[in-house]
Write a protein that holds these residues in place. Structure first.
Motif, PDB file in Angstrom:
ATOM      1  N   GLU A 165       0.748  -0.896  -0.284  1.00  0.00           N
ATOM      2  CA  GLU A 165       0.553  -0.047  -0.310  1.00  0.00           C
ATOM      3  C   GLU A 165       0.526   0.823   0.214  1.00  0.00           C
ATOM      4  OE1 GLU A 165      -2.099  -1.022  -0.495  1.00  0.00           O
ATOM      5  OE2 GLU A 165      -3.817  -0.974  -0.267  1.00  0.00           O
ATOM      6  N   LEU A 166       2.291   1.354   0.641  1.00  0.00           N
ATOM      7  CA  LEU A 166       3.108   2.092   1.110  1.00  0.00           C
ATOM      8  C   LEU A 166       3.128   2.241  -0.522  1.00  0.00           C
ATOM      9  CD1 LEU A 166       5.328   2.098   3.863  1.00  0.00           C
ATOM     10  CD2 LEU A 166       4.021   4.094   3.440  1.00  0.00           C
ATOM     11  N   THR A 167       3.089   1.654  -2.021  1.00  0.00           N
ATOM     12  CA  THR A 167       3.763   2.055  -2.827  1.00  0.00           C
ATOM     13  C   THR A 167       2.786   3.059  -3.910  1.00  0.00           C
ATOM     14  OG1 THR A 167       3.150  -0.640  -4.229  1.00  0.00           O
ATOM     15  CG2 THR A 167       5.202  -0.584  -3.088  1.00  0.00           C
ATOM     16  N   SER A 168       2.131   2.009  -3.353  1.00  0.00           N
ATOM     17  CA  SER A 168       0.549   2.993  -4.058  1.00  0.00           C
ATOM     18  C   SER A 168       0.755   4.298  -3.317  1.00  0.00           C
ATOM     19  CB  SER A 168      -0.711   2.220  -3.129  1.00  0.00           C
ATOM     20  OG  SER A 168      -0.917   0.481  -4.230  1.00  0.00           O
ATOM     21  N   MET A 169       0.894   5.116  -1.990  1.00  0.00           N
ATOM     22  CA  MET A 169       0.749   6.350  -2.169  1.00  0.00           C
ATOM     23  C   MET A 169       2.133   6.743  -2.944  1.00  0.00           C
ATOM     24  SD  MET A 169      -1.378   6.217   0.724  1.00  0.00           S
ATOM     25  CE  MET A 169      -2.904   4.866   1.336  1.00  0.00           C
ATOM     26  N   ALA A 170       3.018   5.745  -2.345  1.00  0.00           N
ATOM     27  CA  ALA A 170       4.439   6.909  -3.407  1.00  0.00           C
ATOM     28  C   ALA A 170       4.546   7.134  -3.758  1.00  0.00           C
ATOM     29  CB  ALA A 170       5.279   6.061  -2.938  1.00  0.00           C
TER      30      ALA A 170
ATOM     31  N   LEU B   3      -5.009   5.682  -8.313  1.00  0.00           N
ATOM     32  CA  LEU B   3      -5.164   5.380  -6.473  1.00  0.00           C
ATOM     33  C   LEU B   3      -5.963   4.458  -6.120  1.00  0.00           C
ATOM     34  CD1 LEU B   3      -3.109   5.369  -3.616  1.00  0.00           C
ATOM     35  CD2 LEU B   3      -5.215   7.677  -3.267  1.00  0.00           C
ATOM     36  N   LEU B   4      -7.417   4.959  -6.530  1.00  0.00           N
ATOM     37  CA  LEU B   4      -8.547   4.132  -6.380  1.00  0.00           C
ATOM     38  C   LEU B   4      -8.685   3.161  -7.049  1.00  0.00           C
ATOM     39  CD1 LEU B   4     -11.280   7.063  -7.044  1.00  0.00           C
ATOM     40  CD2 LEU B   4     -10.933   5.820  -5.135  1.00  0.00           C
ATOM     41  N   ILE B   5      -8.172   2.550  -8.483  1.00  0.00           N
ATOM     42  CA  ILE B   5      -7.602   0.993  -8.690  1.00  0.00           C
ATOM     43  C   ILE B   5      -6.519   0.524  -7.504  1.00  0.00           C
ATOM     44  CG2 ILE B   5      -7.304   0.560 -10.365  1.00  0.00           C
ATOM     45  CD1 ILE B   5      -9.020   2.412 -12.548  1.00  0.00           C
ATOM     46  N   THR B   6      -5.533   1.297  -7.649  1.00  0.00           N
ATOM     47  CA  THR B   6      -5.097  -0.062  -7.071  1.00  0.00           C
ATOM     48  C   THR B   6      -5.591  -0.280  -5.311  1.00  0.00           C
ATOM     49  OG1 THR B   6      -3.188   1.761  -6.410  1.00  0.00           O
ATOM     50  CG2 THR B   6      -2.964   0.698  -8.357  1.00  0.00           C
ATOM     51  N   VAL B   7      -5.479   0.424  -5.026  1.00  0.00           N
ATOM     52  CA  VAL B   7      -5.984   0.527  -3.294  1.00  0.00           C
ATOM     53  C   VAL B   7      -7.095  -0.440  -3.429  1.00  0.00           C
ATOM     54  CG1 VAL B   7      -6.986   1.091  -1.507  1.00  0.00           C
ATOM     55  CG2 VAL B   7      -4.937   2.745  -2.316  1.00  0.00           C
TER      56      VAL B   7
END
Lengths: 141, 802
Positions: B140-145, B167-171
């Motif tokens: 999830e940190l990779t999604s945030m970054a 962000l929406l899709i990957t999270v």
């Protein structure tokens, strides 16, 4: 808030420091007697609030030039880093340790890492309550 | 804490220093100070290659939350090492490239490099953690970054849109993956990938096995932009080009591939796994390459090409999993070709796509546009750029003697073999794989041709360009040059990586095929005779050239697709609908009236607590071991009741506040009576401080007014207050009467001095036994304080605006 009360001010000068010292005692005594970071912090804020009520805001700000918002940050940082400290000794997050040491003047004294965490709690509580209080109190225009 | 843990944490720690480096060293580009870190990390990993190539693995444990089985276990095997080398190696090149790409005068470099380092650290965490719980955190940190990086130019609306979409899709995928991880943990009782694999076949019979697999695959597919989740990747191209090169071609999007490869030992050999992974892979391959052709933005072409190439790797991993089905008997080497191709193509894709992205960045940087309709004829102006682009694109199109050719040939081998498998219904549907693969390759060839020839050949149109193009500075060309050199080297000497990297990676994807101590002997060769694969490649080149030359005649076909059915449209509509529905729901209960909120809260308390008490027959009334009520208690109780009544009937605020305060002080006296000095002290001070706060708050409010309220209003109030009072009283009696459980206080009393060295049990619980709770409580306190501050100050700063 502007209150000009000579009796209140005179007493506050003495009383506030007694409360402050007592709060410090409470903080340090916390591990074995009633007290601790939370109570000590609240007690300190109580003393500060008394000062703010007795004197006007400017005077107190000159007396104790502390940014309470930074204090919150400092407190949280200390608390979190105490937690991380345990990693150095290969133990889980926030594991505390304590020991007994012979110190000059104090004799046999117990030192616990929990006190450092408690210091974080203390600073956050003081900073947090004072930030709220001052924000509300300043809001008079 | 081991060196390996430090390696993962290093980018995070270094990120903390970047703002200071940025401030102190204004005269040099911050990138120069950052680039050292990935180089050091890369060499650290490079030194591990001989160990891993011997078939050994490295494992370092660090207890994190042992009670939940979450340990920060770093596990290095072939697969993890391969990814680590990619992350740090490409990372170093990207940072080097960004030094020339991002101007130190106009860009917020400190933010950029902090985000980039955060990303690098999280990515290392993903590939090196053995514990699925820890891996999820990094995931999830990779999604945030990546969200922060895509929105780096946050004043552009498209950047924000792209960042939100990704962000929406990957999270969404991340959450589903979390559910899958929890299910796996429920099945096996552990979060460790090693231990789950160790449990072998017993997992596959579990009822939750299939849901866990599907949920995990959704996570992998969203991250790796597989159809139909691929729509976020083209929009993510709004990020600065170094970011696109790094995140969206070489590393982050490959996290999904990594996950599938990592979990292959658990799931491979299952028909569902085979069909899902290979099926979505081949669909993505075809759809991505097909759509890439119609794009006019160079970066969009590359984005769709990345989607398609990721589909290719995914498909190969799926096909390769069939090898496990056959087990050790027979000539299983044959079936590992697909997996081998997947690993090899993973490396190759990082090299050629990385270099192509950088080249597109250079073109954008030097001409001011990425639109192929405005570009053309740049060949003579930018010869070095052209050469690199030509080599990169040729490798992507699968032309000999470059590395892309090799992996493409192996891909064809894989699909041809898979189509002849006698399992999983492949006899009927298997023929689809070679057909789609071949079609996909043809389109790949076409868009590669568009990419190179529309940009560098054709008519030069200087009037359509913002700047006068000229060759990029050497520093900017250095990173793509290195990558493209690798493209050629890996193509000419394919066995260079075979035993050191590819073999060990293969061993971690397909451990079932090896007996202990054995290692994979991967053999790659440039020339493999006149095989069907080679004929397929020749066909690709022939048909591809034809299609490219007749492009204007058939490009109109794309316009026939109904826009209404487009996935992007669906996504946008979904978002709008979601917002509207959320607003409706919120307006329903967020009325802005404190009374309404209190009615909801108290109503729920009455209903839930009361019904639980009633349904579970929880109410007991026993007075056997009750202490006698003394005079003090009785007096205090009476005073408390009177004070509470005063609050209700008071005419001024001051009286109400003081009466409320005295209820609290009485409570403190109760604590004193019942020998709880710590609680008494806390209660006293909290009461003092809160009375002061109330006084401050109410200072400016007008005097209390008698409001004429209706009878029904009063009745509801009465009903609710009586209800709450009744429920709380019943619970108090019931908890007193029940003696079913041993009180936890005995445990704390016994252990507080022994384990924490404190005599004050309350405080020991606060800081030692439940320190984590306290930590979060003070975080909440700090947040609340800042929240109050911001609410008040912001309102003041904006004047009279509400």
């Amino acid at each position: 808030m502007k209150v000009n009360d000579v009796i209140l001010q005179t007493y506050t000068k003495a009383v506030a420091f007694i409360i402050l010292i007592f709060s410090l005692y409470l903080f340090l005594a916390g591990h074995n007697q009633p007290g601790g970071g939370f109570i000590g912090g609240l007690m300190t804020s109580a003393a500060l609030v008394l000062l703010y009520i007795a004197f006007d805001m400017k005077t107190v700000d000159n007396m104790i030039p502390i940014d309470f918002r930074k204090m919150v940050a400092l407190g949280l940082t200390i608390a979190v880093f105490t937690g991380f400290g345990s990693f150095i000794f290969q133990v889980p997050f926030l594991t505390h340790s304590f020991g007994y040491f012979r110190l000059p003047l104090l004799g046999e004294t117990e030192l616990a890492t929990a006190v450092m965490f408690d210091l974080g709690v203390y600073l956050t509580v003081v900073g947090g309550t004072m930030t709220i209080m001052l924000a509300i109190a300043e809001d008079d225009d | 804490m081991d060196l390996l843990h430090l390696v993962i944490m290093a980018p995070f720690i270094y990120a903390g220093f970047v703002p200071f480096l940025y401030k102190e060293g204004r005269q040099i580009h911050t990138g120069w100070l950052v680039v050292m870190l990935p180089i050091v990390l890369f060499s650290t990993f490079a030194r591990m290659i001989p160990t891993i190539a011997n078939g050994e693995t490295v494992q370092k444990d660090l207890a994190w939350i042992p009670s939940l089985g979450i340990n920060f276990t770093v596990y290095v095997d072939g697969l993890a090492l391969l990814f680590s080398l990619l992350i740090t190696g490409i990372g170093a090149l990207v940072v080097l490239y960004s030094i020339y790409y991002l101007s130190k005068e106009t860009e917020a470099l400190d933010y950029f490099y902090v985000y980039l380092l955060l990303f690098m650290g999280s990515m290392l965490g993903v590939v090196l953690s053995d514990n699925l719980g820890v891996m999820y955190v990094f995931w999830e940190l990779t999604s945030m970054a990546s969200f922060l990086l895509i929105a780096f130019w946050h004043d552009r609306e498209k950047s924000r849109y792209g960042a939100q979409k990704s962000l929406l899709i990957t999270v969404f995928g991340g959450f589903s993956m979390l559910a899958g991880i929890v299910l796996l943990q429920q099945i096996t009782g552990t979060f460790s990938v090693r231990e789950i694999i160790g449990q072998g076949d017993s997992i596959t019979t579990h009822a939750m096995f299939l849901p866990a697999m599907v949920l995990l695959l959704i996570g992998a597919f969203t991250k790796s932009a597989q159809f139909p989740f691929h729509i976020w990747l083209p929009d993510a191209m709004e990020a600065p080009t170094p970011v696109s090169a790094y995140l969206h071609s070489a590393t982050m999007v490959k996290a999904g591939i990594y996950l599938v490869a990592r979990l292959s030992p658990i799931f491979a050999g299952q028909a569902v796994w085979f069909w899902l992974v290979a099926g979505f892979g081949i669909a993505t391959l075809f759809w991505g390459s097909f759509n890439a052709v119609k794009q006019t933005d160079l970066k969009a072409i590359l984005a769709f090409s990345t989607i398609s190439q990721l589909g290719l790797i995914m498909c190969l991993l799926g096909l390769g999993s069939a090898a496990v089905y056959f087990g050790l008997e027979g000539n299983n080497v044959l079936y590992t070709t697909a997996t081998l191709a997947a690993v090899f193509h993973l490396i190759n894709h990082a090299t050629f796509k990385g270099s192509l992205f950088m080249i597109v960045g250079i073109i954008d940087h030097e001409t001011g546009t990425r639109d192929i309709r405005q570009l053309g004829g740049l060949m003579s102006l930018m010869p070095i750029t052209f050469t690199i682009a030509l080599l990169g694109a040729a490798s992507m199109a699968g032309l000999p003697p470059l590395n892309g050719f090799l992996s493409k040939e192996m891909f064809f081998t894989g699909v041809l073999e898979a189509s002849q498998l006698s399992l999983f219904n492949m006899q009927t549907w298997g023929i689809l794989f070679p057909v789609l693969a071949w079609l996909g390759s043809v389109f790949t060839f076409v868009y590669c041709a568009i990419l190179v020839f529309k940009t560098f050949r054709g008519k030069f149109q200087p009037d359509k360009l913002e700047k006068t193009p000229r060759e990029a500075p050497f520093g900017m060309l250095l990173a793509p040059l290195i990558l493209v050199a690798l493209v050629v080297i890996f193509g000419l000497f394919p066995n260079m990586l075979a035993s050191s990297l590819i073999g060990p990676a293969l061993a971690s994807i397909l451990p079932q095929l090896l007996s202990p101590g054995e290692i994979f002997e991967a053999q790659l060769s440039l020339w493999h005779g006149f095989t069907p694969e080679l004929w397929m490649t020749i066909g690709v080149i022939a048909v591809g050239t034809l299609l490219y030359l007749s492009l204007p005649k058939w490009i109109g076909l794309y316009r026939l697709f109904p826009q209404k059915l487009a996935l992007n449209q669906a996504y946008d509509q979904m978002l709008i609908g979601l917002e509207r529905r959320a607003n409706q729901v919120m307006r329903l209960h967020m009325t802005g009236l404190v009374r309404d909120y209190l009615v909801y809260i108290f109503g729920f308390v009455i209903i839930i607590v009361g019904s639980t008490l009633f349904l579970s027959n929880g109410f007991v009334f026993e007075t056997d071991h009750a202490a006698p009520i003394g005079v003090y208690e009785a007096v205090l109780a009476v005073v408390m009741v009177i004070a509470a009544c005063v609050v209700i009937f008071s005419k001024t605020r001051l009286t109400a506040i003081l009466a409320t305060g005295s209820v609290g002080y009485m409570m403190a006296l109760f604590f004193v009576l019942f020998r709880a000095p710590d609680l008494a002290l806390t209660q006293l001070i909290v009461e003092t401080v809160s009375v002061a706060l109330f006084l401050l708050c109410f200072f400016h409010l007008p005097k209390l007014k008698k409001e004429g309220s209706s009878l029904s209003f009063k009745l509801t109030n009465l009903l609710i207050s009586l209800g709450v009072g009744l429920v709380v009283t019943l619970v108090a009696f019931a908890s007193f009467g029940t003696n079913g459980f041993e009180p936890i206080s005995t445990h704390f009393l016994e252990t507080s001095y022994k384990e924490a060295g404190g005599l004050n049990v309350v405080n020991v619980i606060l800081v030692d036994f439940r320190g984590f709770d306290t930590l979060f409580e003070i975080v909440v306190l700090g947040m609340a304080a800042l929240g109050v501050y911001v609410l008040i100050k912001l309102r003041l700063a904006k004047g009279d605006e509400p």
